[in-house]
Every structure is written in C-alpha cells, then in structure tokens.
Motif scaffolding. Structure first.
Motif, PDB file in Angstrom:
ATOM      1  N   ILE A 123      10.789  60.019  13.720  1.00  0.00           N
ATOM      2  CA  ILE A 123       9.958  59.008  13.698  1.00  0.00           C
ATOM      3  C   ILE A 123      10.175  58.494  12.152  1.00  0.00           C
ATOM      4  O   ILE A 123      10.355  57.186  11.672  1.00  0.00           O
ATOM      5  CB  ILE A 123       8.422  59.543  13.584  1.00  0.00           C
ATOM      6  CG1 ILE A 123       8.113  59.876  15.074  1.00  0.00           C
ATOM      7  CG2 ILE A 123       7.367  58.440  13.123  1.00  0.00           C
ATOM      8  CD1 ILE A 123       6.864  60.258  15.321  1.00  0.00           C
ATOM      9  N   ILE A 124      10.325  59.620  11.386  1.00  0.00           N
ATOM     10  CA  ILE A 124      10.639  59.046   9.677  1.00  0.00           C
ATOM     11  C   ILE A 124      11.834  58.430   9.531  1.00  0.00           C
ATOM     12  O   ILE A 124      12.108  57.415   8.881  1.00  0.00           O
ATOM     13  CB  ILE A 124      10.541  60.489   8.941  1.00  0.00           C
ATOM     14  CG1 ILE A 124       9.241  60.999   8.857  1.00  0.00           C
ATOM     15  CG2 ILE A 124      11.126  60.030   7.585  1.00  0.00           C
ATOM     16  CD1 ILE A 124       9.005  62.317   8.149  1.00  0.00           C
ATOM     17  N   ASN A 125      12.924  58.995  10.444  1.00  0.00           N
ATOM     18  CA  ASN A 125      14.243  58.287  10.254  1.00  0.00           C
ATOM     19  C   ASN A 125      14.201  56.879  10.858  1.00  0.00           C
ATOM     20  O   ASN A 125      14.701  55.940  10.474  1.00  0.00           O
ATOM     21  CB  ASN A 125      15.235  58.930  10.981  1.00  0.00           C
ATOM     22  CG  ASN A 125      15.898  60.103  10.204  1.00  0.00           C
ATOM     23  OD1 ASN A 125      16.068  60.061   9.145  1.00  0.00           O
ATOM     24  ND2 ASN A 125      16.135  61.291  10.896  1.00  0.00           N
ATOM     25  N   ALA A 126      13.443  56.626  11.734  1.00  0.00           N
ATOM     26  CA  ALA A 126      13.142  55.323  12.470  1.00  0.00           C
ATOM     27  C   ALA A 126      12.669  54.430  11.412  1.00  0.00           C
ATOM     28  O   ALA A 126      12.874  53.118  11.189  1.00  0.00           O
ATOM     29  CB  ALA A 126      12.474  55.290  13.780  1.00  0.00           C
ATOM     30  N   TYR A 127      11.361  54.734  10.727  1.00  0.00           N
ATOM     31  CA  TYR A 127      10.645  54.046   9.710  1.00  0.00           C
ATOM     32  C   TYR A 127      11.544  53.697   8.630  1.00  0.00           C
ATOM     33  O   TYR A 127      11.806  52.701   7.998  1.00  0.00           O
ATOM     34  CB  TYR A 127       9.555  54.904   9.211  1.00  0.00           C
ATOM     35  CG  TYR A 127       8.811  54.164   8.259  1.00  0.00           C
ATOM     36  CD1 TYR A 127       7.665  53.199   8.491  1.00  0.00           C
ATOM     37  CD2 TYR A 127       9.007  54.381   6.859  1.00  0.00           C
ATOM     38  CE1 TYR A 127       6.845  52.911   7.547  1.00  0.00           C
ATOM     39  CE2 TYR A 127       8.376  53.647   5.988  1.00  0.00           C
ATOM     40  CZ  TYR A 127       7.091  52.943   6.105  1.00  0.00           C
ATOM     41  OH  TYR A 127       6.376  52.355   5.093  1.00  0.00           O
ATOM     42  N   TYR A 133       5.663  43.402  -6.425  1.00  0.00           N
ATOM     43  CA  TYR A 133       5.491  43.601  -5.125  1.00  0.00           C
ATOM     44  C   TYR A 133       6.162  44.798  -4.800  1.00  0.00           C
ATOM     45  O   TYR A 133       7.316  45.066  -5.098  1.00  0.00           O
ATOM     46  CB  TYR A 133       5.978  42.451  -4.132  1.00  0.00           C
ATOM     47  CG  TYR A 133       6.034  42.593  -2.681  1.00  0.00           C
ATOM     48  CD1 TYR A 133       4.796  42.923  -1.943  1.00  0.00           C
ATOM     49  CD2 TYR A 133       7.184  42.796  -2.125  1.00  0.00           C
ATOM     50  CE1 TYR A 133       4.909  42.939  -0.574  1.00  0.00           C
ATOM     51  CE2 TYR A 133       7.287  42.759  -0.650  1.00  0.00           C
ATOM     52  CZ  TYR A 133       6.226  43.028  -0.225  1.00  0.00           C
ATOM     53  OH  TYR A 133       6.178  43.336   1.361  1.00  0.00           O
ATOM     54  N   LEU A 134       5.333  45.700  -3.932  1.00  0.00           N
ATOM     55  CA  LEU A 134       6.080  46.997  -3.363  1.00  0.00           C
ATOM     56  C   LEU A 134       6.429  46.749  -1.659  1.00  0.00           C
ATOM     57  O   LEU A 134       5.358  46.482  -1.113  1.00  0.00           O
ATOM     58  CB  LEU A 134       4.973  48.121  -3.395  1.00  0.00           C
ATOM     59  CG  LEU A 134       4.839  48.812  -4.987  1.00  0.00           C
ATOM     60  CD1 LEU A 134       3.729  49.920  -4.858  1.00  0.00           C
ATOM     61  CD2 LEU A 134       6.382  49.091  -5.240  1.00  0.00           C
ATOM     62  N   ALA A 135       7.272  46.810  -1.442  1.00  0.00           N
ATOM     63  CA  ALA A 135       7.767  46.651   0.069  1.00  0.00           C
ATOM     64  C   ALA A 135       7.488  47.771   0.714  1.00  0.00           C
ATOM     65  O   ALA A 135       7.076  49.013   0.022  1.00  0.00           O
ATOM     66  CB  ALA A 135       9.205  46.428   0.142  1.00  0.00           C
ATOM     67  N   PRO A 136       7.064  48.088   2.149  1.00  0.00           N
ATOM     68  CA  PRO A 136       6.995  49.124   2.850  1.00  0.00           C
ATOM     69  C   PRO A 136       8.092  50.269   2.676  1.00  0.00           C
ATOM     70  O   PRO A 136       7.576  51.375   2.793  1.00  0.00           O
ATOM     71  CB  PRO A 136       6.985  48.666   4.408  1.00  0.00           C
ATOM     72  CG  PRO A 136       6.474  47.172   4.374  1.00  0.00           C
ATOM     73  CD  PRO A 136       7.240  46.869   2.844  1.00  0.00           C
ATOM     74  N   ALA A 169      14.075  51.002   9.659  1.00  0.00           N
ATOM     75  CA  ALA A 169      13.326  49.857   9.690  1.00  0.00           C
ATOM     76  C   ALA A 169      13.170  49.102   8.472  1.00  0.00           C
ATOM     77  O   ALA A 169      12.956  47.959   8.211  1.00  0.00           O
ATOM     78  CB  ALA A 169      12.201  50.032  10.583  1.00  0.00           C
ATOM     79  N   PHE A 170      12.732  49.986   7.411  1.00  0.00           N
ATOM     80  CA  PHE A 170      12.275  49.491   6.099  1.00  0.00           C
ATOM     81  C   PHE A 170      13.430  49.545   4.825  1.00  0.00           C
ATOM     82  O   PHE A 170      12.866  49.331   3.904  1.00  0.00           O
ATOM     83  CB  PHE A 170      10.849  49.721   5.749  1.00  0.00           C
ATOM     84  CG  PHE A 170       9.776  49.359   6.646  1.00  0.00           C
ATOM     85  CD1 PHE A 170       9.400  48.189   6.630  1.00  0.00           C
ATOM     86  CD2 PHE A 170       9.339  50.418   7.723  1.00  0.00           C
ATOM     87  CE1 PHE A 170       8.543  47.797   7.738  1.00  0.00           C
ATOM     88  CE2 PHE A 170       8.350  49.685   8.414  1.00  0.00           C
ATOM     89  CZ  PHE A 170       7.970  48.568   8.583  1.00  0.00           C
ATOM     90  N   GLY A 171      14.274  50.194   5.186  1.00  0.00           N
ATOM     91  CA  GLY A 171      15.234  50.316   4.281  1.00  0.00           C
ATOM     92  C   GLY A 171      15.059  51.368   3.124  1.00  0.00           C
ATOM     93  O   GLY A 171      15.416  51.062   1.989  1.00  0.00           O
ATOM     94  N   CYS A 172      14.572  52.177   3.392  1.00  0.00           N
ATOM     95  CA  CYS A 172      13.963  53.440   2.781  1.00  0.00           C
ATOM     96  C   CYS A 172      15.532  54.167   2.083  1.00  0.00           C
ATOM     97  O   CYS A 172      16.382  54.446   2.868  1.00  0.00           O
ATOM     98  CB  CYS A 172      13.089  54.402   3.309  1.00  0.00           C
ATOM     99  SG  CYS A 172      11.651  53.897   3.732  1.00  0.00           S
TER     100      CYS A 172
END
Length: 354
Positions: free
Chosen positions: A148-152, A262-265, A155-158
């Motif tokens: 789940i964390i890897n997918a997030y 601005y803080l992105a997800p 998706a949001f470029g962490c």
C-alpha cells in the motif's frame, strides 16, 4: 472358418455347396480386407491434412486472428469494448479541448460562480477526510502495508531515499505520511535569517502595500487579508504604521512581504518555524477542507481563506510576523508543538459538520 481349413469333411462340404475352392475364397477375402484397411488409412490421413491446413490459415491471420479466436472461445463482446474505448477517447479529447479553452480565458472567467461555490459546501469533505484518515491508520499485515505504501509513494512521487525509515518499518500509511526525513537530508544555513518552513513549492511571493491589496491566489486573482487573517488582525495596524513611517524623509523604508508555499501529497508534511520569533497569538478558523491542488485554486476565489487554518501571529527581530498552516482535503489534522510560552488562543466560527 479356421475350423473348416483343418477339418477335411467340412472343407469338402463347403466346396461342394458353394462351388468355390476354399483356398481361392480365403485369398479373395484377404485382398478385400487389405483394400478396406488402406481406404480407411487414406481417409484418416486426408482428414488430418485438412485440419492442419485450417489451423495454418487461422494462424496466418496473426494477432488479430488469434484475438478473434480467443474472443470467440471466451465469448468476449467485441463491439461493447470497442464502444467503451471510443467513449474514453472522446472524453480525453473533450478534456484536452476544455483545458485549451480555459488556458486562453482570463483568470476571472475561469472562476466558479458564487452559486457553484455554494453548492461545493454540500460536499462532506470533512466526513470524507475522516474516513480517509481512519483507513490510513489501519495497520494491515506487514506485507500488505508495504505494498500500500509503495503504491502511494509511486502514485505521488515520494522520495523514499530521504525517509527516516524503510517502508516496511511504517505500521500504517498515516505513519508514512507523517514520516520524518533522514538527519542531514535538508541542511540548514546557520547564518540565514529565514528558511523555508516546509518541503514544498513556492506558488506566490509579493509585497503588501495596503490593507485592501489582498494576497495573490493565482495570477490576476487575489483574496482578502481580512478574510484570511481576520478583521481584527494586528497586520492592519502594522500596515498603517508602515505607510506613515515610509512617508517620512530620511527614514529607511519598511516593507511587508507574503509567501505561499504548496505541499503536494507526496511531499514531506512536517512544517517548521521559518525564523526565530515569539508567537503571541494563535487563532483557529474551522473552515472547509477543499482540495488545494492547482485546479481547485484556479476555480474557487479565496480558497485559502475558506479552508480550515491556524493563524499564528507574533514578532521577530524585524517586527511583525505571521505564519498560517492551511488544511486541505484529506489533510485536516494539524499538530503544533511549542516551547513553554504563553500564547493567547481563540477560535473564530464553528466547526462545520459536513
């Protein structure tokens, strides 16, 4: 029949009754059997050849032929799926066309009408954000949580390399969202008077010269200082005193600036003190939790002044200073940690039960 061959009496009786020599009879019978066996063999061989030719013809059709064969075998509704693909293509083209039209419109024309914005208030953003918060706090089995964390993160470029811990060490998505950075990931210039308080992207920066000037939300669109900081904010007295001071000859002029970040997800969501200052007042405005992404900022005038926020006001070495974290959709919780100082706190308005 083999018994007739070995019994002379039966053999003689057979030849007399039929008028045919028994040896001749067996020879003719053997020839007939060979002929029938050969005919069956060639029929089977011709059938096998025909089947091979049919298979070759189907394979010659290539991927499309194989797809049609598979569709026939699995009863796929090809017209239905072609229709769905066509509909998706039309929607994408329409969306692109709308973006091109909006890009050529003046900023005021892109904004939603007050009536439309009023309808947005019926969207239960706070309730939906609470549901999201409840989900992110669920601690799934380690293998599932890691996916789940890897997918997030994907998706949001962490940037996982900067995270303090390995992905597998976070018990939930909420813990990962509130993650710390590795020591030294953001070196701070020791001589700097001011640093960036967050790990985000600067949207706007400008100077405030009058109390009616407002703050730039997007190019050509501003929102009111009174709506954002409150009608009784200390900033208005500061602006008046600054205007009087700057009219005096021989005095060094003072300037008041603002900055929106601005803080992105996918960004690190910790926020820190940008300067060495003393906080005198904390005001909580329980507002909406509208998204603060680019499309929403371009759609809703005064979005930052409508969302839930905490206005911190105080002083630093150059005078007045204010710092305001603003909530957003799915990011409605703000935790402030202060040293042992006396802060005057008040809440303006009521918390909406969306």
């Amino acid at each position: 029949m083999r018994g007739i061959m070995t019994d002379p009496q039966k053999r003689k009786s057979f030849e007399q009754s039929t008028g045919v020599s028994l040896d001749s009879f067996f020879k003719e019978q053997e020839k007939a059997n060979h002929k029938k066996t050969g005919q069956i063999f060639w029929e089977n061989l011709e059938g096998a050849v025909r089947r091979d030719e049919e298979v070759d013809k189907k394979e010659e059709k290539g991927p499309l032929g194989n797809l049609l064969k598979k569709a026939e075998e699995e009863t796929i509704n090809i017209p239905l799926w072609l229709g769905i693909l066509l509909l998706c293509w039309i929607v994408i083209q329409h969306s692109r066309g709308e973006k091109e039209i909006l890009a050529n419109l003046p900023p005021d024309a892109r904004l939603a009408s007050p009536e439309t914005v009023g309808k947005f208030s019926y969207i239960p953003t706070r309730f939906l954000s609470q549901l999201w918060g409840s989900f992110t706090n669920i601690q799934f089995p380690s293998a599932v949580e890691t996916k789940i964390i890897n997918a997030y993160a994907y998706a949001f470029g962490c940037n996982l390399e900067e995270a303090e811990k390995e992905v597998s060490e976070y018990p939930s998505l909420a813990h990962f969202f509130r993650r710390n950075l590795k020591p030294g990931a953001r070196p701070i210039e020791s001589q700097a008077q001011m640093i960036s308080p967050v790990d985000g992207r600067m949207l706007h920066f400008g100077e405030i010269e009058s109390e009616n000037q407002g703050i730039e939300q997007v190019k050509g669109i501003r929102f009111s200082l009174k709506d954002f900081l409150g009608e009784d904010s200390e900033i208005f007295d500061v602006i008046k005193k600054q205007q009087i001071h700057n009219k005096q000859k021989g005095e060094r002029k003072k300037h008041l600036y603002y900055c929106i970040i601005y803080l992105a997800p996918g960004d690190y969501h910790g926020y820190h003190s940008p300067v060495d200052w003393k906080i005198k007042e904390r005001v909580h405005y329980p507002g909406y939790l509208y998204p603060v992404a680019n499309w929403a900022v371009n759609l809703i005038r005064g979005l930052f002044a409508m969302n839930e926020r905490v206005v911190l006001t105080g002083e630093w070495e150059h005078g007045y200073f204010s710092y305001t974290p603003v909530g957003a959709y799915n990011v409605g919780s703000m935790s402030l940690k202060f040293e042992e100082v006396s802060i005057r706190e008040k809440i303006i308005g009521n918390i909406r039960e969306d």
